[in-house]
Design a protein around this motif. Structure first.
Motif, mmCIF file in Angstrom:
data_model
loop_
_atom_site.group_PDB
_atom_site.id
_atom_site.type_symbol
_atom_site.label_atom_id
_atom_site.label_comp_id
_atom_site.label_asym_id
_atom_site.label_seq_id
_atom_site.Cartn_x
_atom_site.Cartn_y
_atom_site.Cartn_z
ATOM 1 N N SER A 1 0.799 -1.224 0.000
ATOM 2 C CA SER A 1 0.000 0.000 0.000
ATOM 3 C C SER A 1 0.833 1.277 0.000
ATOM 4 N N LEU A 2 2.125 1.180 0.337
ATOM 5 C CA LEU A 2 2.879 2.406 0.558
ATOM 6 C C LEU A 2 4.036 2.622 -0.414
ATOM 7 N N ILE A 3 4.886 1.621 -0.611
ATOM 8 C CA ILE A 3 6.065 1.828 -1.463
ATOM 9 C C ILE A 3 6.563 0.487 -1.980
ATOM 10 N N THR A 4 7.204 0.497 -3.150
ATOM 11 C CA THR A 4 7.698 -0.739 -3.769
ATOM 12 C C THR A 4 9.194 -0.633 -4.041
ATOM 13 N N GLU A 5 9.786 -1.804 -4.353
ATOM 14 C CA GLU A 5 11.214 -1.824 -4.691
ATOM 15 C C GLU A 5 11.498 -0.937 -5.894
ATOM 16 N N GLU A 6 10.605 -1.024 -6.905
ATOM 17 C CA GLU A 6 10.821 -0.254 -8.132
ATOM 18 C C GLU A 6 10.860 1.242 -7.845
ATOM 19 N N ARG B 1 14.100 6.056 -8.156
ATOM 20 C CA ARG B 1 14.372 7.457 -7.843
ATOM 21 C C ARG B 1 15.863 7.777 -7.811
ATOM 22 N N LEU B 2 16.697 6.753 -7.943
ATOM 23 C CA LEU B 2 18.145 6.970 -7.959
ATOM 24 C C LEU B 2 18.615 7.143 -9.402
ATOM 25 N N ARG C 1 18.243 -1.667 -11.298
ATOM 26 C CA ARG C 1 16.917 -1.076 -11.483
ATOM 27 C C ARG C 1 16.064 -1.886 -12.451
ATOM 28 N N THR C 2 16.699 -2.435 -13.470
ATOM 29 C CA THR C 2 15.954 -3.228 -14.449
ATOM 30 C C THR C 2 15.457 -4.531 -13.841
ATOM 31 N N TYR D 1 14.696 -9.156 -8.621
ATOM 32 C CA TYR D 1 15.604 -10.306 -8.567
ATOM 33 C C TYR D 1 16.886 -9.974 -7.806
ATOM 34 N N MET D 2 17.050 -8.690 -7.485
ATOM 35 C CA MET D 2 18.285 -8.259 -6.832
ATOM 36 C C MET D 2 18.068 -7.798 -5.391
ATOM 37 N N PHE D 3 16.826 -7.435 -5.057
ATOM 38 C CA PHE D 3 16.559 -6.833 -3.758
ATOM 39 C C PHE D 3 15.212 -7.315 -3.230
ATOM 40 N N ASP D 4 15.206 -7.810 -2.000
ATOM 41 C CA ASP D 4 13.997 -8.358 -1.385
ATOM 42 C C ASP D 4 13.514 -7.398 -0.300
#
Length: 417
Positions: free
Chosen positions: A75-80, A85-86, A150-151, A155-158
């Motif tokens: 509901s608040l924020i996602t990995e993407e 934003r970087l 980022r792509t 698969y890189m960050f949980d």
């Protein structure tokens, strides 16, 4: 006459003590229930879970964390969003100087470790050129890595795994989230116990005047302990939407304070959990770290091959292919080992660019009542019957105390033989 007056005064005092004692019972049972929700952090007792106690929130840390994590990530924020934003170029610029220092140091360290004589024998111009080529590769390595992360961010960050591991590891932090977010609600629970208890005590007193059955005081004590906890919990979360009646508006306290609670919750999560430092640690040590290191290995080895081309004839004559591959592997290990220190230079930029705190607060304030309830309600819902039962038991004990100590004549009449 004086004795009769004194007798009446004592009896009157006993009756008047009923609402006061009932208010104290309501307050104490509610406060004890709150304490039992959060403490002790670890189980205290002789036989887990039957003979002893552990705070409900710490005991249910994994489950409650899971619910909180779902609220944050769904509901608040996602990995993407976090990594989107970087800016790759800005990250490369932030890390350029640390990477230059790192590559020069690693080049010297690795070459002196494997072939000190060869490295010393190389002309200064050749060594300087190799270092310049390595330095030139650094920004492109960072950009390539950032674009790749980022792509393929899922698969890189949980994100869910990171939040869960932080909260389960630090049970005090989970307690803080509930205690600081719901601080006004917990104060209300204690005070409402006194208010409701006093009202119940007045009813008890009125009935006792006309009907002095021995079981009445223990029964009322039990009812006060049970009802004050139950009513307080209900009033925190109900009704979800404001109901307007002439003169005032009725709404659950938690929902009435949504704007303030959202600010507290968003600030705490952003500064204690979703920090650039924790995100960096998850990337470097989490379950997907090997995928990142594979990318680093590919980019660093390619950079070494490109940089070594200026000394290719000399290197090919002096080193075998096996030695060369070992040097590249050693260089990769050095880069990986020093990544936490190097990447820490970008946390200031990451904090500003990700804007996690602002995002969480804004979206929390816009949650529906049902979604917003899911933030704090899990701390009460599943085991709230235990809290109510504890209140009832304490109230029952105080009811017996009133009967035995204050109204001993009634007690002796029934049990004294």
């Amino acid at each position: 006459m004086d004795g009769h007056f004194l007798y009446l005064s004592i009896e009157t005092w006993k009756y008047l003590s009923m609402p006061v004692i009932s208010a104290a019972v309501g307050y104490v049972t509610n406060v004890v229930a709150i304490k039992m929700m959060f403490h002790p952090i670890e189980f205290v007792g002789v036989w887990k879970p039957w003979l002893g106690w552990q705070g409900i929130v710490p005991r249910k840390a994994s489950k409650m964390t899971g619910i909180s994590v779902d609220t944050i990530t769904e509901s608040l924020i996602t990995e993407e969003e976090i990594f989107g934003r970087l800016d790759s170029d800005r990250v490369a610029a932030e890390l350029e100087q640390p990477m230059i220092e790192l590559t020069e140091e690693i080049t010297d360290t690795v070459m002196r470790r494997h072939h000190p004589r060869l490295w010393e024998a190389l002309p200064d111009m050749v060594r300087s050129q190799i270092k310049r080529r390595v330095r030139a590769q650094a920004p492109s390595i960072i950009r390539e890595l950032m674009d790749e992360v980022r792509t393929n961010v899922r698969y890189m960050f949980d994100l869910k795994g990171m939040i869960t591991r932080v909260l389960v590891r630090e049970k005090n932090l989970l307690n803080r989230i509930f205690l600081e977010t719901g601080r006004d609600e917990f104060v209300f629970i204690g005070r409402s116990g006194a208010y409701f208890g006093f009202v119940f005590g007045l009813i008890q007193m009125a009935i006792w005047v006309f009907f002095q059955a021995w079981w009445l005081l223990p029964l009322f004590g039990l009812l006060v302990g049970w009802a004050t906890n139950w009513l307080a919990l209900k009033m925190i979360f109900n009704p979800k939407k404001p109901i307007r009646v002439p003169g005032f508006t009725i709404q659950g306290l938690f929902f009435k304070r949504q704007q303030e609670v959202a600010a507290d919750y968003g600030s705490l999560v952003a500064t204690q959990i979703l920090t650039p430092q924790n995100i960096l640690e998850e990337i470097l040590n989490g379950p997907y770290a090997e995928k990142l290191f594979a990318l680093v290995q590919r980019e660093v080895q390619q950079a070494i091959d490109d940089s070594a081309s200026v000394a290719r004839p000399f290197v090919a004559w002096s080193l075998g292919s096996e030695d060369y591959e070992q040097i590249k592997a050693d260089a990769v290990r050095e880069v990986v080992a020093r990544m936490p220190q190097t990447l820490s230079h970008m946390t200031g930029y990451a904090h500003d660019a990700m804007a996690i705190q602002e995002t969480l607060i804004t979206r929390l304030q816009n949650l529906s009542p049902l979604q917003f309830e899911g933030m704090l309600r899990p701390a009460f819902e599943e085991d709230e019957w235990i809290l109510i039962a504890v209140g009832a038991a304490l109230g029952l004990a105080v009811g017996w105390f009133q009967l035995i100590v204050l109204f001993s004549s009634v007690f002796m009449e029934r049990f004294g033989g």
